[in-house]
Design a protein around this motif. Structure first.
Motif, PDB file in Angstrom:
ATOM      1  N   ALA A  56      39.601  70.414  61.613  1.00 33.58           N
ATOM      2  CA  ALA A  56      40.683  69.452  61.806  1.00 33.58           C
ATOM      3  C   ALA A  56      42.005  70.012  61.287  1.00 33.58           C
ATOM      4  O   ALA A  56      43.055  69.875  61.944  1.00 33.58           O
ATOM      5  N   SER A  57      41.962  70.668  60.125  1.00 36.48           N
ATOM      6  CA  SER A  57      43.183  71.260  59.566  1.00 36.48           C
ATOM      7  C   SER A  57      43.720  72.358  60.472  1.00 36.48           C
ATOM      8  O   SER A  57      44.935  72.449  60.726  1.00 36.48           O
ATOM      9  N   TYR A  58      42.815  73.176  60.991  1.00 35.67           N
ATOM     10  CA  TYR A  58      43.266  74.278  61.842  1.00 35.67           C
ATOM     11  C   TYR A  58      43.794  73.754  63.174  1.00 35.67           C
ATOM     12  O   TYR A  58      44.799  74.265  63.693  1.00 35.67           O
ATOM     13  N   PHE A  86      41.281  82.006  69.015  1.00 34.76           N
ATOM     14  CA  PHE A  86      40.275  83.028  68.713  1.00 34.76           C
ATOM     15  C   PHE A  86      40.216  83.310  67.211  1.00 34.76           C
ATOM     16  O   PHE A  86      39.128  83.358  66.614  1.00 34.76           O
ATOM     17  N   ILE A  87      41.397  83.473  66.619  1.00 29.11           N
ATOM     18  CA  ILE A  87      41.440  83.727  65.168  1.00 29.11           C
ATOM     19  C   ILE A  87      40.854  82.532  64.408  1.00 29.11           C
ATOM     20  O   ILE A  87      40.119  82.695  63.425  1.00 29.11           O
ATOM     21  N   GLY A  88      41.159  81.300  64.895  1.00 36.80           N
ATOM     22  CA  GLY A  88      40.640  80.118  64.225  1.00 36.80           C
ATOM     23  C   GLY A  88      39.130  80.031  64.294  1.00 36.80           C
ATOM     24  O   GLY A  88      38.469  79.715  63.302  1.00 36.80           O
ATOM     25  N   VAL A  89      38.563  80.318  65.482  1.00 38.61           N
ATOM     26  CA  VAL A  89      37.106  80.271  65.626  1.00 38.61           C
ATOM     27  C   VAL A  89      36.447  81.295  64.716  1.00 38.61           C
ATOM     28  O   VAL A  89      35.453  81.000  64.020  1.00 38.61           O
ATOM     29  N   VAL A  90      36.990  82.523  64.712  1.00 36.95           N
ATOM     30  CA  VAL A  90      36.430  83.568  63.847  1.00 36.95           C
ATOM     31  C   VAL A  90      36.560  83.172  62.382  1.00 36.95           C
ATOM     32  O   VAL A  90      35.625  83.339  61.581  1.00 36.95           O
ATOM     33  N   ILE A 126      36.853  80.099  61.065  1.00 38.05           N
ATOM     34  CA  ILE A 126      35.941  78.993  60.743  1.00 38.05           C
ATOM     35  C   ILE A 126      34.511  79.498  60.613  1.00 38.05           C
ATOM     36  O   ILE A 126      33.765  79.090  59.710  1.00 38.05           O
ATOM     37  N   PHE A 127      34.120  80.413  61.506  1.00 40.71           N
ATOM     38  CA  PHE A 127      32.766  80.966  61.438  1.00 40.71           C
ATOM     39  C   PHE A 127      32.551  81.729  60.124  1.00 40.71           C
ATOM     40  O   PHE A 127      31.535  81.538  59.433  1.00 40.71           O
ATOM     41  N   LEU A 128      33.522  82.586  59.787  1.00 38.73           N
ATOM     42  CA  LEU A 128      33.383  83.373  58.548  1.00 38.73           C
ATOM     43  C   LEU A 128      33.390  82.462  57.323  1.00 38.73           C
ATOM     44  O   LEU A 128      32.589  82.649  56.392  1.00 38.73           O
ATOM     45  N   VAL A 129      34.298  81.475  57.327  1.00 38.85           N
ATOM     46  CA  VAL A 129      34.361  80.561  56.181  1.00 38.85           C
ATOM     47  C   VAL A 129      33.062  79.762  56.069  1.00 38.85           C
ATOM     48  O   VAL A 129      32.534  79.552  54.968  1.00 38.85           O
TER      49      VAL A 129
END
Length: 522
Positions: free
Chosen positions: A25-27, A217-221, A223-226
């Motif tokens: 939601a924040s992203y 793309f950066i957000g998905v990556v 979120i996945f890493l986090v």
């Protein structure tokens, strides 16, 4: 009553979903704000570009107007302006020049700008001299708004080439403009038209689109890493330690909690919970030991109380043969030489002593204190011994025994004796005016079923649920401790059995006990 069970979701999953939702939601909000900001910046940039171009065109037009226009050499592609009073001049050398007024200069500059992709610009008016300067809908509305005091009008529209920024600002009559426009009725300061500028921003839309895709793309990556990092941290810092704590809870009291709990690295909330659990286990074990000690003491107290009741009846059984033996001894002392007296009284003395010995042995067997241990038991013999103890001084009660089980079973004899004596005494005390006491013993599904039935006064419905409570009694003071049935219930549970009672006031009581048994091989 039906209970709704919700699906099980682990704490780890809830935490990841919750944190993931917050980060997503924040992203998404940041992505939205970035897109809006980029859109706003690009529009502001296009607007500023249009204003600068407008000022540059005004300066160019002002310069041309101040110099009464420009003359360009006639060549291919350059034509005269038919709307001017002096469109063509020739010099002494025979060269022909076409005049370019500010409007013509603006139109030709627009062609250059359009060719280079910088936009489109043109002069328009509500009263155009040149038909090419007729305003479109946007320009017409803007020109009308200038009469009401507007200084500029800006709009974003869609065209065949994509989105464009439309900008229009008024063109006012100056001193140098009156040379040409005075004849059309214009005065100094009048708005004779507007300069319309169109700036394409389709390149900006492509840039915003690419930037948005990159951010997604950066957000998905991210979120996945986090999520992965949070999962590993939650697994190692919380879930693993909670699992160890749960394992320690399940293993207690067989294993000590310290055998399963992890040693604390940093004192946090979970370490405090672990310490509290260890302390709780210590207190629980201490309380359990005290409870076992108190229960053993209560069992012993009840056994001693039952022993006292039995002793009162046994005293009569001992006194009778003892009085007869004393008379025999007195007669033998008075006639020491009379062999006939000796032969008649010695067998009587022997019989009396053996009767006393049997009574004392039965009493000692009941009073013995031993831990619960399985051993070979002759049920019929044990039952007869207990009934014989109970029957002393109770001649008005009929005792019936029905034993239909194998003679040798593996049971705890001492606990079983105390159970029989406690229930027997309870039934005898309920039959004040005499009656019948029936004991049945049978085997069903590898369980020993003991049924005790008396014809006494029975138990009221309100007292029935409390008869196994410690110190609960309906007897007069001095007649009972209130521990007999409580101890019986405890012993049955320790032997892995069950006890139930069925009673109606005035109709007697039936106790049913089921105990797991093991047959002793011959």
């Amino acid at each position: 009553m039906h209970r709704n069970f919700s699906p099980h979701i682990s704490l780890r999953t809830k935490f990841i979903i919750f944190i993931g939702a917050i980060i997503s939601a924040s992203y998404l909000f940041m992505l939205y704000r970035t897109s809006v900001f980029d859109e706003s910046m690009i529009l502001r940039q296009a607007e500023q570009q249009a204003r600068m171009l407008y000022k540059q065109i005004l300066l160019t037009r002002q310069w041309a107007s101040d110099h009464n226009g420009l003359f360009v050499l006639k060549r291919e592609g350059i034509e005269a302006n038919p709307y001017l009073d002096l469109p063509i001049v020739e010099d002494n050398s025979g060269h022909t020049y076409f005049m370019r007024n500010p409007a013509m200069i603006t139109r030709e500059l627009s062609l250059y700008a359009k060719h280079d992709g910088l936009g489109n610009l043109r002069v328009t008016s509500l009263n155009p001299i040149n038909p090419l300067n007729v305003p479109d809908a946007f320009e017409k509305d803007s020109l009308l708004s200038f009469k009401e005091g507007a200084e500029e009008v800006i709009s974003v529209e869609k065209s065949g080439l994509g989105r464009v920024v439309r900008f229009i600002a008024p063109l006012r009559v100056t001193d140098s403009c009156l040379n040409c426009h005075a004849q059309h009725g214009y005065k100094l300061g009048n708005i004779r038209g507007g300069l319309s500028i169109t700036i394409p921003i389709n390149w900006a839309d492509d840039l915003i689109r690419r930037n948005t895709h990159s951010l997604i793309f950066i957000g998905v990556v991210t979120i996945f890493l986090v999520t992965v990092v949070l999962f590993l941290m939650f697994e190692s810092l919380i879930v693993h330690r909670i699992n160890r704590l749960s394992l320690a809870m399940e293993a207690f009291p067989e294993d000590l909690p310290e055998q399963h709990l992890l040693p604390p690295l940093f004192k946090d909330e979970l370490d405090s919970v672990n310490d509290s659990f260890v302390l709780f286990c210590d207190r629980l074990k201490k309380s359990q030991n005290e409870l076992i000690k108190a229960r053993s003491q209560a069992h012993l107290s009840e056994k001693m109380a039952s022993l006292g009741i039995l002793t009162a009846g046994i005293a009569h059984e001992v006194n009778n043969p003892l009085g007869g033996m004393l008379n025999c001894v007195k007669s033998m002392r008075e006639n020491p030489e009379d062999k006939e007296v000796m032969q008649r009284y010695l067998p009587l003395i022997d019989k009396g002593l053996r009767q006393i010995e049997l009574t004392m042995r039965q009493l000692l067997n009941f009073g013995r204190t031993e831990p619960l241990t399985l051993r070979e038991v002759d049920i019929e013999t044990l039952m007869n011994e207990c009934m014989e103890l109970l029957s002393f001084k109770h001649k008005n009660i009929q005792f019936d025994i029905d034993v239909s089980v194998p003679t040798h079973l593996l049971l705890d004899a001492e606990a079983l004796k105390q159970i029989i004596i406690n229930i027997g005494l309870n039934g005898i005390q309920a039959m004040v005016n005499g009656g019948r006491f029936l004991v049945e013993c049978k085997e069903i599904n590898n369980e020993l079923i003991l049924l005790f039935q008396d014809s006494g006064s029975g138990i009221s419905e309100k007292d029935l649920s409390h008869i196994f409570d410690p110190f609960f009694t309906t007897k007069d003071v001095g007649e009972g401790t209130g521990l007999g049935l409580a101890v019986t219930f405890s012993l049955v549970e320790r032997m892995g059995g069950k006890i139930s009672v069925d009673s109606r006031e005035g109709e007697g009581t039936v106790f049913t006990i089921s105990l797991p048994i093991n047959k002793q091989p011959a």
